[in-house]
Motif scaffolding. Structure first.
Motif, PDB file in Angstrom:
ATOM      1  N   ASP A 161       0.620  -1.410   0.061  1.00  0.00           N
ATOM      2  CA  ASP A 161      -0.135  -0.032  -0.238  1.00  0.00           C
ATOM      3  C   ASP A 161       1.173   1.191   0.130  1.00  0.00           C
ATOM      4  O   ASP A 161       1.089   2.165   0.520  1.00  0.00           O
ATOM      5  CB  ASP A 161      -1.092   0.017   1.031  1.00  0.00           C
ATOM      6  N   TYR A 162       1.933   1.331  -0.888  1.00  0.00           N
ATOM      7  CA  TYR A 162       2.689   2.536  -1.455  1.00  0.00           C
ATOM      8  C   TYR A 162       1.889   3.869  -0.870  1.00  0.00           C
ATOM      9  O   TYR A 162       2.181   4.890  -1.032  1.00  0.00           O
ATOM     10  CB  TYR A 162       3.360   2.551  -2.823  1.00  0.00           C
ATOM     11  N   ALA A 163       0.047   3.537  -1.443  1.00  0.00           N
ATOM     12  CA  ALA A 163       0.006   4.827  -1.227  1.00  0.00           C
ATOM     13  C   ALA A 163      -0.252   6.106   0.508  1.00  0.00           C
ATOM     14  O   ALA A 163      -0.282   6.535   1.261  1.00  0.00           O
ATOM     15  CB  ALA A 163      -1.744   4.876  -1.454  1.00  0.00           C
ATOM     16  N   GLY A 164      -0.688   4.713   1.673  1.00  0.00           N
ATOM     17  CA  GLY A 164      -0.426   4.817   2.773  1.00  0.00           C
ATOM     18  C   GLY A 164       0.818   4.886   3.340  1.00  0.00           C
ATOM     19  O   GLY A 164       1.647   4.893   4.546  1.00  0.00           O
TER      20      GLY A 164
ATOM     21  N   THR B 146       0.830   9.988  -6.815  1.00  0.00           N
ATOM     22  CA  THR B 146       0.300   8.511  -7.763  1.00  0.00           C
ATOM     23  C   THR B 146       1.482   8.983  -9.064  1.00  0.00           C
ATOM     24  O   THR B 146       0.654   9.746  -9.214  1.00  0.00           O
ATOM     25  CB  THR B 146      -0.877   7.656  -7.976  1.00  0.00           C
ATOM     26  N   LEU B 147       2.186   8.159  -9.654  1.00  0.00           N
ATOM     27  CA  LEU B 147       2.520   8.540 -11.359  1.00  0.00           C
ATOM     28  C   LEU B 147       1.931   7.810 -12.305  1.00  0.00           C
ATOM     29  O   LEU B 147       0.771   6.526 -11.794  1.00  0.00           O
ATOM     30  CB  LEU B 147       3.675   8.438 -11.364  1.00  0.00           C
TER      31      LEU B 147
ATOM     32  N   SER C  68       3.708   3.035  -9.988  1.00  0.00           N
ATOM     33  CA  SER C  68       4.589   4.078  -9.983  1.00  0.00           C
ATOM     34  C   SER C  68       4.287   5.049  -8.798  1.00  0.00           C
ATOM     35  O   SER C  68       3.121   5.689  -8.675  1.00  0.00           O
ATOM     36  CB  SER C  68       4.850   4.743 -11.124  1.00  0.00           C
ATOM     37  N   TRP C  69       4.980   5.759  -7.864  1.00  0.00           N
ATOM     38  CA  TRP C  69       4.787   7.107  -7.222  1.00  0.00           C
ATOM     39  C   TRP C  69       5.956   7.720  -7.153  1.00  0.00           C
ATOM     40  O   TRP C  69       7.227   7.284  -7.720  1.00  0.00           O
ATOM     41  CB  TRP C  69       4.273   6.097  -6.058  1.00  0.00           C
TER      42      TRP C  69
ATOM     43  N   TYR D  19       9.731   6.389  -7.451  1.00  0.00           N
ATOM     44  CA  TYR D  19       9.860   4.707  -7.539  1.00  0.00           C
ATOM     45  C   TYR D  19       8.865   4.283  -8.179  1.00  0.00           C
ATOM     46  O   TYR D  19       7.441   4.383  -8.735  1.00  0.00           O
ATOM     47  CB  TYR D  19       9.003   4.402  -6.337  1.00  0.00           C
ATOM     48  N   VAL D  20       9.177   2.755  -8.417  1.00  0.00           N
ATOM     49  CA  VAL D  20       8.003   2.117  -9.448  1.00  0.00           C
ATOM     50  C   VAL D  20       8.430   0.367  -8.783  1.00  0.00           C
ATOM     51  O   VAL D  20       9.457   0.115  -8.535  1.00  0.00           O
ATOM     52  CB  VAL D  20       8.332   1.661 -10.992  1.00  0.00           C
TER      53      VAL D  20
END
Length: 184
Positions: free
Chosen positions: A54-57, A70-71, A81-82, A94-95
């Motif tokens: 959960d990269y968004a968190g 987020t990209l 990607s973010w 990052y990916v």
């Protein structure tokens, strides 16, 4: 008047010598690094994997991130990607390049040309009372002035250390961390 010229020449010589010393010191710092951080925690592999996936968190539990965005998909056919906006002012893209629930996640950093400049492989192994987490970080620091600055001036933290510490603090089980460092 002659004294002023001598003063400027001395300043020029000292400045040049300072740059030469920094350059030489930077040349002796390895360009590539490969380190591993390992720890055990009393959480399930599923819990740790979901936390990492959960990269968004990330900004909710990682101490080094102010916020992230987020990209759109990259050329690398990544899973996600973010871009992280860090507390120290750095902004890094990052990916997520590999993922296998609930045992493994890998992500890479990108420079502006979308070439990988760092990679993190995170393995999660089930144990009787929790799990063992291994974070392998491989990176490149280009240029002797950059390497000198990173090591001696801004004391950049290794991302593997930040992630390891942040996970342990999030679940408040600061187990003894084993450190393995290998410099290429």
């Amino acid at each position: 008047m002659r004294g002023i010229w001598i003063f400027f020449v001395i300043i020029l010589v000292l400045t040049t010598a300072g740059f030469a010393i920094v350059w030489l010191a930077g040349m002796n710092i390895p360009e590539k690094h490969d380190i591993t951080r390992e720890f055990e925690i009393q959480e399930s592999p599923h819990t740790i994997w979901y936390l990492l996936a959960d990269y968004a968190g990330y900004s909710n539990w990682r101490e080094d991130i102010r916020f992230l965005v987020t990209l759109p998909p990259t050329k690398m056919d990544s899973l996600h990607s973010w871009r992280e906006y860090e507390m120290n002012g750095h902004n890094i893209s990052y990916v997520m390049v590999e993922s296998s629930f609930p045992r493994y996640i890998a992500f890479e950093t990108l420079d502006d040309g979308e070439d990988p400049i760092g990679r993190w492989d995170i393995s999660i192994s089930k144990m009787e009372d929790g799990c063992a987490v291994s974070i392998r970080e491989r990176g490149i620091s280009e240029g002797p002035f950059h390497r000198f600055s990173k090591k001696y001036l801004n004391r950049a933290k290794l991302k593997a250390d930040v992630i390891s510490r942040s996970i342990q603090e999030r679940y408040q089980h600061p187990e003894e961390e084993k450190r393995v460092t290998i410099w290429n």
